[in-house]
Design a protein around this motif. Structure first.
Motif, mmCIF file in Angstrom:
data_model
loop_
_atom_site.group_PDB
_atom_site.id
_atom_site.type_symbol
_atom_site.label_atom_id
_atom_site.label_comp_id
_atom_site.label_asym_id
_atom_site.label_seq_id
_atom_site.Cartn_x
_atom_site.Cartn_y
_atom_site.Cartn_z
ATOM 1 N N VAL A 178 -6.216 5.463 2.179
ATOM 2 C CA VAL A 178 -4.621 5.823 1.584
ATOM 3 C C VAL A 178 -3.936 4.994 2.472
ATOM 4 C CG1 VAL A 178 -2.998 7.010 0.664
ATOM 5 C CG2 VAL A 178 -5.443 7.515 0.095
ATOM 6 N N ASP A 179 -3.195 4.017 2.362
ATOM 7 C CA ASP A 179 -1.970 3.691 3.276
ATOM 8 C C ASP A 179 -0.834 4.510 2.950
ATOM 9 O OD1 ASP A 179 -0.057 2.315 4.560
ATOM 10 O OD2 ASP A 179 0.208 0.479 2.806
ATOM 11 N N ALA A 180 -0.601 5.194 3.629
ATOM 12 C CA ALA A 180 0.601 6.227 3.486
ATOM 13 C C ALA A 180 1.891 5.516 3.427
ATOM 14 C CB ALA A 180 0.645 7.150 4.798
ATOM 15 N N ALA A 181 2.070 4.478 3.935
ATOM 16 C CA ALA A 181 3.475 3.742 4.157
ATOM 17 C C ALA A 181 3.642 3.411 2.695
ATOM 18 C CB ALA A 181 3.228 2.559 5.155
ATOM 19 N N SER A 182 2.869 2.912 1.712
ATOM 20 C CA SER A 182 2.898 2.439 0.527
ATOM 21 C C SER A 182 2.470 3.425 -0.424
ATOM 22 C CB SER A 182 2.481 0.923 0.426
ATOM 23 O OG SER A 182 1.202 1.026 0.578
ATOM 24 N N ASP A 183 1.580 4.389 -0.202
ATOM 25 C CA ASP A 183 0.944 5.188 -1.210
ATOM 26 C C ASP A 183 0.448 4.516 -2.258
ATOM 27 O OD1 ASP A 183 0.325 7.698 -2.256
ATOM 28 O OD2 ASP A 183 1.973 7.443 -3.743
ATOM 29 N N ALA A 184 -0.659 3.563 -1.522
ATOM 30 C CA ALA A 184 -1.791 2.733 -2.046
ATOM 31 C C ALA A 184 -2.872 3.312 -1.756
ATOM 32 C CB ALA A 184 -1.352 1.496 -2.086
ATOM 33 N N LEU A 185 -3.951 3.316 -2.898
ATOM 34 C CA LEU A 185 -5.405 3.438 -2.337
ATOM 35 C C LEU A 185 -5.941 2.141 -2.336
ATOM 36 C CD1 LEU A 185 -7.814 5.382 -2.322
ATOM 37 C CD2 LEU A 185 -8.157 5.204 -4.716
ATOM 38 N N VAL A 186 -6.690 2.056 -1.183
ATOM 39 C CA VAL A 186 -7.181 0.774 -0.743
ATOM 40 C C VAL A 186 -8.832 0.996 -0.872
ATOM 41 C CG1 VAL A 186 -7.639 -1.294 0.705
ATOM 42 C CG2 VAL A 186 -5.564 -0.006 0.551
ATOM 43 N N ILE A 187 -9.621 0.000 -1.539
ATOM 44 C CA ILE A 187 -11.175 0.441 -1.874
ATOM 45 C C ILE A 187 -11.850 -0.832 -1.352
ATOM 46 C CG2 ILE A 187 -12.860 0.611 -3.656
ATOM 47 C CD1 ILE A 187 -9.934 1.651 -5.297
ATOM 48 N N GLY A 188 -12.986 -0.355 -0.397
ATOM 49 C CA GLY A 188 -14.103 -1.466 -0.107
ATOM 50 C C GLY A 188 -15.219 -1.557 -0.902
ATOM 51 N N SER A 189 -15.743 -2.437 -1.515
ATOM 52 C CA SER A 189 -17.146 -2.367 -2.092
ATOM 53 C C SER A 189 -18.170 -3.132 -1.121
ATOM 54 C CB SER A 189 -16.724 -3.243 -3.329
ATOM 55 O OG SER A 189 -16.612 -4.602 -3.280
ATOM 56 N N GLU A 190 -19.415 -2.903 -1.670
ATOM 57 C CA GLU A 190 -20.478 -3.515 -0.767
ATOM 58 C C GLU A 190 -20.481 -4.892 -0.706
ATOM 59 O OE1 GLU A 190 -25.073 -1.912 -0.579
ATOM 60 O OE2 GLU A 190 -24.502 -2.859 -2.590
ATOM 61 N N ASN A 191 -20.281 -5.826 -1.824
ATOM 62 C CA ASN A 191 -20.362 -7.148 -1.747
ATOM 63 C C ASN A 191 -19.368 -7.694 -2.934
ATOM 64 O OD1 ASN A 191 -21.623 -6.575 -4.317
ATOM 65 N ND2 ASN A 191 -23.756 -6.711 -3.135
ATOM 66 N N GLU A 192 -18.465 -6.797 -3.364
ATOM 67 C CA GLU A 192 -17.542 -7.234 -4.338
ATOM 68 C C GLU A 192 -16.015 -7.587 -3.776
ATOM 69 O OE1 GLU A 192 -19.931 -6.276 -8.519
ATOM 70 O OE2 GLU A 192 -19.552 -4.707 -6.686
ATOM 71 N N GLY A 193 -15.827 -7.115 -2.537
ATOM 72 C CA GLY A 193 -14.485 -7.503 -2.122
ATOM 73 C C GLY A 193 -13.684 -6.104 -1.820
ATOM 74 N N ILE A 194 -12.299 -6.370 -1.964
ATOM 75 C CA ILE A 194 -11.483 -5.305 -1.568
ATOM 76 C C ILE A 194 -10.608 -5.167 -2.738
ATOM 77 C CG2 ILE A 194 -9.703 -4.303 -0.181
ATOM 78 C CD1 ILE A 194 -12.189 -4.656 1.256
ATOM 79 N N ARG A 195 -10.305 -3.999 -3.433
ATOM 80 C CA ARG A 195 -9.236 -3.638 -4.461
ATOM 81 C C ARG A 195 -8.273 -2.811 -3.786
ATOM 82 N NH1 ARG A 195 -12.587 -6.956 -5.584
ATOM 83 N NH2 ARG A 195 -13.451 -7.259 -7.841
ATOM 84 N N VAL A 196 -7.147 -2.743 -4.483
ATOM 85 C CA VAL A 196 -6.019 -1.925 -4.349
ATOM 86 C C VAL A 196 -5.537 -1.287 -5.694
ATOM 87 C CG1 VAL A 196 -4.284 -3.762 -4.240
ATOM 88 C CG2 VAL A 196 -3.912 -1.447 -3.029
ATOM 89 N N LEU A 197 -5.001 -0.176 -5.419
ATOM 90 C CA LEU A 197 -4.490 0.469 -6.810
ATOM 91 C C LEU A 197 -3.140 1.135 -6.120
ATOM 92 C CD1 LEU A 197 -4.669 1.701 -9.548
ATOM 93 C CD2 LEU A 197 -5.753 3.678 -8.736
ATOM 94 N N ARG A 198 -2.196 0.679 -6.343
ATOM 95 C CA ARG A 198 -0.703 0.796 -5.949
ATOM 96 C C ARG A 198 0.041 2.120 -6.774
ATOM 97 N NH1 ARG A 198 1.603 -3.995 -3.816
ATOM 98 N NH2 ARG A 198 0.270 -5.455 -4.071
ATOM 99 N N ASN A 199 -0.609 2.398 -7.850
ATOM 100 C CA ASN A 199 0.337 3.671 -8.661
ATOM 101 C C ASN A 199 -0.591 4.852 -8.951
ATOM 102 O OD1 ASN A 199 2.748 2.656 -8.548
ATOM 103 N ND2 ASN A 199 2.124 1.175 -10.202
#
Length: 385
Positions: A178-199
């Motif tokens: 969790v990025d506390a500055a923006s309150d966003a959840l950042v997600i790392g996957s095995e081979n499908e890249g990075i995702r972010v959930l902002r809300n």
């Protein structure tokens, strides 16, 4: 030798018993960490540090003492009476109430302050093999097997399948922060890249994180930056991501050494130092250059460093083969002072863990995600004990 280090080493070979006593009936789980096979580590609620290992849960208390709990040795703890589901612990986290959540290859345990309830039902988890757990506000996010993500809020469970309408797009989630500055959840996957959930409220929509038109399919690991944003990394590079500013490059493996090195983990300190675990020791990066390089000759016993974790006191814990130790917060007057804490000898009568399930090719999108996750969960549950 670096005079600014105090290393507390969990070194089994330094405290090896006589040959006739190498395998004991009940190892001593009160004087050191249960195993150097550390899978996860978190700050506890009592100034302690909680380690998930392949031999149970170990706690380094605020006063410097240790205790451990596993399936063969349950115990009353500060987090309630704990009888782990099995010895292999893959993930640990605290929820908003300070209760302990524990992940295993065959399910999940949730504490209530007194005891624990087991979640081994495919109605809650579409796969029982817990990869990682992250608290986001009053929600708990759990990644399992190749089944995407689950969210628990006030005991209400939601499954976000890999090919679902929310756009997760990831089967095997291996890290979250969790990025506390923006309150966003950042997600790392095995081979499908990075995702972010902002809300955390309203419509759930996962967004793909890109860098210079790169979808970052080769980047899987996410770690917190205490100054805002998160670090993303793989074996050759470290990036920084903040939802408002995007991705920037921090360093490449070539910036650490003229000789090829592999990046295994990173951890940022409150003082602004970024520690990098590599197969050539631990590097300290000060935002522009290497400021510190610690190797086996400095007391960490091995050059291949597997994991790092910065605790609430600013200590950077490290894991090497057979050893666990820490680098204290850097001070002007710190001196090198090595003292050891033993890793217990394995129990000769311990039942071997079953082999890990064999991975299958990537599933098709749509309805097949749910079918595959269901059957994979059944296989995972059946393969344990």
């Amino acid at each position: 030798m670096h005079r600014a280090l105090i290393l507390i080493l969990a070194a089994a070979f330094l405290f090896s018993p006589p040959a006739s006593a190498l395998y004991v009936e009940v190892p001593d789980y009160h004087s050191g960490i249960a195993s150097a096979g550390v899978k996860d580590a978190i700050n506890g609620r009592y100034g302690d540090v909680i380690f998930a290992t392949d031999s149970g849960i170990s706690v380094h208390a605020e006063n410097g003492t240790w205790y451990s709990v596993n399936a063969r040795h349950p115990k009353e703890t500060a987090y309630g009476l704990l009888a782990p589901l099995e010895n292999m612990v893959t993930a640990v986290a605290l929820d908003a109430k300070g209760h302990l959540w524990i992940g295993y290859p065959n399910g999940l345990q949730i504490g209530d302050g007194k005891g624990y309830r087991a979640i081994q039902d495919l109605d809650f988890l579409k796969n029982l093999n817990v990869n990682c757990i992250e608290r986001w506000g009053d929600e708990m996010w759990i990644a399992t097997g190749r089944a995407g993500l689950h969210c628990c809020h006030d005991d209400d469970w939601t499954w976000y399948k890999p090919a679902g309408p929310e756009g997760l797009g990831c089967h095997t989630v291996v890290s979250m922060a969790v990025d506390a500055a923006s309150d966003a959840l950042v997600i790392g996957s095995e081979n499908e890249g990075i995702r972010v959930l902002r809300n955390r409220t309203g419509e759930v929509r996962f967004e793909r994180v890109t860098y210079r038109d790169d979808t970052l399919r080769g980047v899987s690991e996410v770690r917190v930056d205490p100054f805002g944003g998160v670090y993303l990394f793989n074996r050759t590079m470290v990036l920084h991501y903040a939802p408002d500013t995007g991705v920037t490059e921090v360093l490449g493996a070539g910036d650490l050494s003229a000789f090829p090195v592999t990046i295994n983990d990173v951890a940022a300190t409150p003082e602004g130092m970024l520690y990098i675990a590599s197969d050539n020791g631990i590097y300290g990066w000060n935002s522009s250059a290497v400021a510190l390089h610690i190797t086996s000759g400095d007391g960490i016993r091995a050059n291949v460093v597997k994991k790092l974790f910065v605790d609430g006191d600013g200590r950077c814990w490290f894991v090497v083969a057979g050893n666990v130790g820490y680098i204290p917060p850097r001070t002007e007057r710190a001196t090198l002072d090595l003292s050891a804490v033993p890793v217990p000898t394995p129990d000769a009568t311990e039942t071997p863990l079953p082999p890990a399930p064999v991975e299958t090719p990537e599933e098709s999108a749509g309805l097949f995600d749910g079918v595959w996750a269901f059957f994979e969960g059944l296989i995972g549950a059946a393969s344990v004990g």
